[in-house]
Design an enzyme around this catalytic site. Sequence first.
Site: not given
Length: 174
Positions: A122, A146
């Site tokens: 991430d 995401d």
Amino acid sequence: MIIPRRLRWLWLTLGVVFLDRATKAWIESRPEDYFPHPIVTHSVNLVYARNPGMAFSFLAGYSTSVVRVMLIAGALIIIGFIAWLFVTSRSAGALQAAGLALLLGGATGNVTDRILHGPVTDFLEVWLRFIPLRIFHPWPAFNVADSAVTVGAVLIVLEVLFGGQQHRSSIERR
């Protein structure tokens, strides 16, 4: 060979997977002292985070090989189900087709990361600002996959809430 209209949205799935993989590779190639790197001062940063769990780091504290296998297996089942919906849905509107394509691309991007590396990379950190209270709080770090899953889910909800009304009104006019 005639390709059904909904399958033409697969370019979006492939684009999400490619963009997700490319951005993660770029982030992973940066030196440690590059992070955090501000994009918008006091609002958006590039960070380098490894998430062994699910969304919002759920189950991150249980990063064992059993949990990893369960997450990969669960993701592959979900990818299979989304692909099945994508191929078999006959009355899918454009919002639903785009939503399913985004969900498929996002899920594929993250499961690919999990298979290759274990944890998911991430890298975007957004700060939520509650100005009257002078509170600044970071949203959990996320990535392109995401974002695609989130936008895809919103598109499907919009199709369910509003797309059916257009379909019903066109039937009533006949």
